[in-house]
Design an enzyme around this catalytic site. Structure first.
Site, PDB file in Angstrom:
ATOM      1  N   HIS A  92       0.840  -1.195   0.000  1.00 56.89           N
ATOM      2  CA  HIS A  92       0.000   0.000   0.000  1.00 56.89           C
ATOM      3  C   HIS A  92       0.873   1.242   0.000  1.00 56.89           C
ATOM      4  CE1 HIS A  92      -3.688   2.295   0.563  1.00 56.89           C
ATOM      5  NE2 HIS A  92      -2.956   3.112   1.290  1.00 56.89           N
ATOM      6  N   ASP A 171     -14.760   2.094   6.479  1.00 55.37           N
ATOM      7  CA  ASP A 171     -13.679   2.822   5.812  1.00 55.37           C
ATOM      8  C   ASP A 171     -14.146   3.401   4.483  1.00 55.37           C
ATOM      9  OD1 ASP A 171     -10.875   3.643   5.400  1.00 55.37           O
ATOM     10  OD2 ASP A 171     -10.997   2.234   3.745  1.00 55.37           O
ATOM     11  N   ARG A 178     -13.635  12.053   3.928  1.00 56.57           N
ATOM     12  CA  ARG A 178     -12.376  12.739   4.226  1.00 56.57           C
ATOM     13  C   ARG A 178     -11.853  13.494   3.008  1.00 56.57           C
ATOM     14  NH1 ARG A 178      -8.796   8.198   5.295  1.00 56.57           N
ATOM     15  NH2 ARG A 178      -7.139   9.748   5.429  1.00 56.57           N
ATOM     16  N   SER A 193      -7.524   3.875   8.243  1.00 58.64           N
ATOM     17  CA  SER A 193      -8.100   3.609   6.918  1.00 58.64           C
ATOM     18  C   SER A 193      -7.324   2.516   6.196  1.00 58.64           C
ATOM     19  CB  SER A 193      -8.101   4.893   6.091  1.00 58.64           C
ATOM     20  OG  SER A 193      -8.507   4.635   4.764  1.00 58.64           O
ATOM     21  N   LYS A 197      -8.643  -1.865   5.985  1.00 56.99           N
ATOM     22  CA  LYS A 197      -8.973  -2.615   4.770  1.00 56.99           C
ATOM     23  C   LYS A 197      -7.881  -3.600   4.386  1.00 56.99           C
ATOM     24  CE  LYS A 197      -7.866   0.985   1.303  1.00 56.99           C
ATOM     25  NZ  LYS A 197      -7.999   2.290   1.959  1.00 56.99           N
TER      26      LYS A 197
END
Length: 451
Positions: A92, A171, A178, A193, A197
């Site tokens: 990520h 989320d 956001r 967040s 996930k």
């Protein structure tokens, strides 16, 4: 207690908002009640927006961050992929301009035998989103059910989807809110967040690319390192192996910015071509994924193996297979003209000789959003064809009249504002800079995992 049920005591959203506004520490029960009520549609956006802003201004304790992550994780289904052979690894990025590494890394790691179940997000603020890039490929379906996600994973070893109704629904709602309320940058909200996930995916290990610099949400390296440590600690507390690389985002990654354009650059990298910075970062991250996935004894060996998978064409074949399995047109991988095309282009040229000393990275990302390549409001649609191609990187020599960038656009009014933003982004000096910022600043993880 079922996490989707509110506690028995009376719960009022306004009390939670005030407590955080005044710097108080919320209990796990208060966080559960607030988040689950919003997920269930019992609290309006405006109250949650107020709470998000209070978090941005007041911060959260480690206990609050852990409770928020856990509540968001358990707001939906947590996948069990134990039936899938091998150590499941995901990657990520905290977001940057031109950052399309996920589209390279998922098929590359899968080609090495590391299963990659990747749940990604859309563009946030000035940064692009993996889902928006994937949807530039005609027909590509990012909205698979959990059952379909599992089938694609079992068939080709990687799948890339968005937050489904089943996975981390809290989320999904908070992420979209956001983006349009100026509450993206909080490290606590970013951590919750990302980790909620990612941990819902059924992974064994996670490689984090935490950006720092003018185009990152974390502008300073100190802030980036704080976020990285927060996420590594959160993941390890939940039994996962996590490593974080602090990487440079003082200029866009690669040369192409915009959804369809970035798919073109992804294919270039998977062919062994493409810009040097993008290729090198992909190989470094892939090295870590293969190492944590147990198929390479060291990170260096993982990088070498990744280079071989690109050179042999196996990584590109895997990308093509994933695109087809998720409903996309595989012909678009080999013929970029099948991707969405902008109707107009405009060249931005240099007015003087010199060297590119700096590029205001966030402003370049904003220019792409202005063109229609990102969202300014939650309900905005994205134009996949528009974007910017940079012809110069920081440190390059420039001659007067030489092209700095090409703007791909569909609307004249948008192109004028984007051009102005882009022009203001370039800082040209008479002499080259003394030193170049490294692409990878540092690695954060358990002792013995970093190098």
């Amino acid at each position: 207690m079922n996490p989707m049920q509110a506690p028995t005591q009376t719960f009022r959203a306004i009390d939670v908002i005030r407590k955080k506004r005044d710097g108080g520490e919320l209990s796990r029960g208060e966080i559960q009640s607030f988040v689950n009520a919003y997920t269930g549609g019992d609290i309006p956006d405006y109250q949650v927006s107020a709470w998000l802003m209070a978090v941005v201004l007041r911060g959260m304790t480690r206990a609050e961050t852990s409770a928020l992550t856990d509540t968001m994780l358990r707001s939906g289904e947590v996948l069990d992929l134990s039936s899938l052979a091998g150590r499941k690894v995901d990657k990520h990025s905290t977001g940057g301009v031109g950052d399309k590494t996920s589209l390279v890394l998922a098929p590359l790691a899968a080609a090495a035998g590391v299963p990659v179940p990747m749940i990604s997000g859309r563009g946030l603020g000035h940064t692009g989103g993996t889902l928006d890039k994937l949807q530039a490929i005609p027909g590509f379906n990012v909205n698979l059910s959990v059952a379909q996600f599992r089938r694609v994973l079992e068939t080709c070893g990687c799948a890339m989807i968005g937050q489904t109704a089943e996975i981390a629904p809290a989320d999904r709602k908070l992420y979209a809110l956001r983006d349009v309320t100026g509450t993206v940058e909080s490290p606590y909200l970013i951590c919750a967040s990302i980790m909620s996930k990612k941990l819902a995916e059924g992974i064994d290990a996670l490689v984090l690319d935490v950006k720092t610099g003018s185009g990152a949400f974390m502008k300073s390296e100190e802030d980036a390192a704080f976020l990285a440590e927060l996420m590594v600690e959160t993941g390890e507390r939940m039994g996962k192996q996590v490593v974080a690389l602090i990487t440079d985002m003082d200029q866009p990654l690669g040369c192409m910015i915009g959804n369809a354009l970035e798919v073109v650059e992804v294919v270039e990298v998977l062919r062994g071509e493409g810009p040097e910075d993008l290729r090198q970062l992909c190989l470094e991250l892939a090295g870590w994924m293969l190492h944590l996935g147990g198929v390479s004894p060291t990170v260096a060996e993982g990088k070498k193996q990744s280079e071989e998978l690109i050179a042999s064409g196996k990584a590109l074949d895997k990308f093509r297979q994933m695109v087809e399995l998720q409903g996309g047109d595989p012909r678009a991988i080999d013929d970029p003209k099948r991707l969405p095309q902008a109707h107009h282009t405009m060249i931005l040229s240099s007015s003087k000789n010199g060297y590119l000393a700096a590029l205001r990275c966030e402003q370049v990302g904003t220019a792409c959003v202005v063109l229609g390549g990102g969202r300014e409001r939650k309900e905005d649609s994205v134009d996949p064809a528009v974007g910017i191609v940079l012809h110069k990187k920081v440190g390059d020599a420039i001659s007067a009249g030489e092209p700095l960038a090409t703007i791909y656009y569909n609307a004249e009014a948008r192109s004028a504002r984007a051009r102005q933003l882009l022009e203001e982004s370039y800082q040209i000096a008479d002499s080259p800079a003394d030193e170049k910022r490294p692409l990878i600043h540092r690695v954060i993880g358990k002792p013995g995992e970093t190098n």
